[in-house]
Structures are given as structure tokens and as C-alpha cells.
Scaffold this motif. Structure first.
Motif, PDB file in Angstrom:
ATOM      1  N   SER A  12      16.212   5.603 -26.760  1.00 58.10           N
ATOM      2  CA  SER A  12      16.896   5.655 -28.050  1.00 58.10           C
ATOM      3  C   SER A  12      16.828   4.338 -28.818  1.00 58.10           C
ATOM      4  O   SER A  12      17.090   3.266 -28.282  1.00 58.10           O
ATOM      5  CB  SER A  12      18.355   6.072 -27.865  1.00 58.10           C
ATOM      6  OG  SER A  12      19.022   5.171 -27.019  1.00 58.10           O
ATOM      7  N   SER A  61       9.745   5.196 -29.060  1.00 55.98           N
ATOM      8  CA  SER A  61      10.900   5.968 -29.481  1.00 55.98           C
ATOM      9  C   SER A  61      10.535   6.751 -30.731  1.00 55.98           C
ATOM     10  O   SER A  61       9.362   6.801 -31.126  1.00 55.98           O
ATOM     11  CB  SER A  61      12.085   5.035 -29.757  1.00 55.98           C
ATOM     12  OG  SER A  61      13.260   5.771 -30.034  1.00 55.98           O
ATOM     13  N   ASP A  95      18.334   8.327 -35.908  1.00 57.72           N
ATOM     14  CA  ASP A  95      19.509   8.641 -35.098  1.00 57.72           C
ATOM     15  C   ASP A  95      20.623   7.604 -35.282  1.00 57.72           C
ATOM     16  O   ASP A  95      20.381   6.479 -35.727  1.00 57.72           O
ATOM     17  CB  ASP A  95      19.119   8.724 -33.623  1.00 57.72           C
ATOM     18  CG  ASP A  95      18.322   9.988 -33.299  1.00 57.72           C
ATOM     19  OD1 ASP A  95      18.531  11.016 -33.972  1.00 57.72           O
ATOM     20  OD2 ASP A  95      17.504   9.938 -32.363  1.00 57.72           O
ATOM     21  N   ALA A 113      21.486  11.549 -30.944  1.00 60.79           N
ATOM     22  CA  ALA A 113      20.089  11.234 -30.653  1.00 60.79           C
ATOM     23  C   ALA A 113      19.227  12.489 -30.747  1.00 60.79           C
ATOM     24  O   ALA A 113      18.245  12.636 -30.023  1.00 60.79           O
ATOM     25  CB  ALA A 113      19.966  10.609 -29.268  1.00 60.79           C
ATOM     26  N   LEU A 116      15.424  11.981 -31.512  1.00 58.54           N
ATOM     27  CA  LEU A 116      14.659  11.549 -30.338  1.00 58.54           C
ATOM     28  C   LEU A 116      14.352  12.745 -29.448  1.00 58.54           C
ATOM     29  O   LEU A 116      13.220  12.899 -28.963  1.00 58.54           O
ATOM     30  CB  LEU A 116      15.450  10.499 -29.560  1.00 58.54           C
ATOM     31  CG  LEU A 116      14.809  10.003 -28.264  1.00 58.54           C
ATOM     32  CD1 LEU A 116      13.508   9.274 -28.549  1.00 58.54           C
ATOM     33  CD2 LEU A 116      15.776   9.101 -27.501  1.00 58.54           C
ATOM     34  N   ILE A 123       6.634  10.687 -28.459  1.00 56.85           N
ATOM     35  CA  ILE A 123       6.883   9.253 -28.316  1.00 56.85           C
ATOM     36  C   ILE A 123       5.954   8.619 -27.280  1.00 56.85           C
ATOM     37  O   ILE A 123       5.806   7.396 -27.238  1.00 56.85           O
ATOM     38  CB  ILE A 123       8.357   8.958 -27.971  1.00 56.85           C
ATOM     39  CG1 ILE A 123       8.700   9.438 -26.561  1.00 56.85           C
ATOM     40  CG2 ILE A 123       9.293   9.567 -28.999  1.00 56.85           C
ATOM     41  CD1 ILE A 123      10.067   8.979 -26.075  1.00 56.85           C
TER      42      ILE A 123
END
Length: 294
Positions: A12, A61, A95, A113, A116, A123
Motif C-alpha cells: 500500500s 504499488s 487510496d 486500499a 490496490l 503491480i
């Protein structure tokens, strides 16, 4: 020219919105205090701390291609982190995390989050397309804000098969997401006493007992903290336990991330078990006391 990272921080990267009061608080309290917005998220907190310890972390991320995302990327770059490999989404917002803290610690927090989680394995593209070497052989700090499916895949992934994995759950509510690493006997698990209990389906009174239980359940290595009480590093039959310095608590959000970063940095610098644990506890104490700049 792209810099070569010392460590990858996967997880994150977001904005922390933290309300702090100097008074003790409980549910329903309405107190005067300060509200701040700072770069945060477990992976980013670890990365920023690693940068303060002289390392060069790279972030993997998801950050939105919005104004908040542009500002966040700029803030990360300013703090010495490599952001070249961050997935920038056109349709997912950046986020956020929101917490309320009193003099008696964390009162409540919400981690948003979802972007994500929605980005998923996108990612990890830098490890797949040659942007980063694979299988990656360096250190990797990984947090539990990723989905269970992605974490389970990463625990078995050939892309990370030779990496020095350091894994943290992000919060007690996400502790069980570390189960694939427990089952696979991969990495070093960084957990607090509550998170250790959730992973072991038990309750523990102290960190040495929790560390031994994690090792018995398959963990390759376990680092267990317990606030101001003794912390333990366990691997095989070796159990090292130290008591952290006693300090006035000025903040708590990010303390565990600072502890983990300091421990990783100390070990990458050549420190063995006891000195590395002491360095981590000292760094976390400075952070909690408010003496460490963010």
C-alpha cells in the motif's frame, strides 16, 4: 537513468489522514487535537523509513492518475524512493487511510486500499516485463494489503523464489492473509502479539511463546512485537527476546513499519540477531516518542 534499488517495497502507497489528541480517548470521544495528511501505507512507511536509514527502496504499488496521486508520487520521490515501477491507474482513485489516536493509543482506523486490491497482479508487471530482474534475488518488504489470492500466488511465485522476503500483515484484520507464507515456510513474518494469535488460532501472553508457536506452525522465521513489552525474533531453535526502551507515546500509526524497516536495514547492514533487534526497538521507540521526523 533509473537507480538500482536496495529493496523492493510491495503493497500500500496512499495518503494517511491522522487525527491526534493529547487526551485519552474512547469510543464517542470528541476532543481537540491536530489533523494531518501525510504519505503513508505500510509499504510506503517501510520504504520511507528505509530511505532514512540510507537505503534506496523501490515501490511496487498502485496509485491513481489523479491530482492526489500526482502529489503522492512527488512526495515519495522527494523522500528518496524510486517510483518508476508504480502502476498508475486511469480509472482507480488513490487510496487513503484514516485514523484517530489519543494519548492512550489508536482508537479507530479505516484503511481504504480498494484500488490496490483492484489493481491485483498489475503491480508486479515490472518483475515480468524485465524492468526489474527476475527471479528477484534481493530483499523484498511485502504487506498484507494485497488480496489473499495475490499473496498466495506470491508465496509460490518463481519471480520471488530467491528473494529475501519480509512480510507484514498491515493490521490484525488482515493477519490471516499471511497464511500462505506460513504454510510455504517462506520469508520472515513481522507480526504483533494479536496477529500472531490470529495466525495460530490461539492467544498468547508474551512474544517468545507466540514466536515459538509460529515456528511450530511452519514459519521459517518470526518477529513478534508486543507494544512496550518484550519483542522476540525466532528461527529454528534460536529465540532472541529484548525489552524496548520506555518512552512517552506521542504517536502509534507507523510504529510497526518503522520497527520492521529498522530491523531489515540493520540486517542488510550486517547486524546479527540481537543487535538487529535492539536497533529496531530503539528506532521504533524514537518514532513513537515523536522524535523521528516523517
Amino acid at each position: 537513468m533509473t537507480r538500482t534499488p536496495d529493496i523492493l517495497c510491495i503493497g500500500s502507497v496512499l495518503w494517511d489522514v491522522i487525527g491526534r489528541s493529547e487526551n485519552a480517548m474512547r469510543q464517542g470521544s470528541d476532543m481537540p487535537g491536530r489533523i494531518t495528511r501525510l504519505p503513508g501505507g505500510v509499504a510506503l512507511n517501510i520504504g520511507m523509513a528505509l530511505a532514512r536509514f540510507g537505503l534506496t527502496p523501490a515501490l511496487l504499488s498502485a496509485v491513481g492518475r489523479d491530482a492526489e496521486g500526482d502529489e503522492l508520487i512527488a512526495a515519495c520521490t522527494l523522500r528518496g524512493l524510486i517510483t518508476d515501477h508504480v502502476y498508475r491507474s486511469d480509472d482507480l482513485p488513490t487510496d487513503r487511510y484514516m485514523a484517530v489516536e489519543g494519548s492512550n493509543g489508536l482508537i479507530a482506523a479505516i484503511a481504504d486500499a480498494h484500488s490496490l486490491e483492484a489493481a491485483g497482479d498489475k503491480i508486479l508487471r515490472p518483475l515480468e516485463d524485465g524492468s526489474l530482474p527476475a527471479p528477484y534475488k534481493g530483499a523484498v518488504a511485502l504487506d498484507g494489503n494485497l488480496t489473499v489470492e495475490l499473496l498466495a500466488s506470491m508465496a509460490q511465485s518463481p519471480l520471488l523464489a530467491e528473494a529475501d522476503l519480509r512480510v507484514a500483515p498491515a493490521s490484525p484484520g488482515k493477519a490471516l492473509r499471511l497464511t500462505p507464507f506460513l504454510k510455504a515456510g517462506r520469508g520472515t513474518l513481522y507480526v504483533n502479539l494479536e496477529e500472531a494469535g490470529l495466525l495460530c488460532q490461539a492467544s498468547f501472553d508474551d512474544s517468545p511463546t507466540a514466536a515459538r508457536a509460529l515456528l511450530a506452525r511452519g514459519a521459517r522465521r518470526a518477529v513478534v512485537t508486543d507494544g512496550g513489552n518484550p519483542a522476540t525474533v525466532g528461527q529454528g531453535n534460536d529465540i532472541i527476546t529484548l525489552t524496548p526502551p520506555s518512552v512517552h507515546v506521542a504517536r502509534v500509526t507507523g510504529a510497526g513499519d518503522t520497527f520492521m524497516a529498522a530491523h531489515v536495514a540493520a540486517e542488510l547492514g550486517g547486524a546479527v540477531a540481537q543487535p538487529a533487534l535492539k536497533a529496531a526497538l530503539d528506532a521504533a521507540a524514537l518514532y513513537v516518542s515523536g522524535e523521528t521526523k516523517i
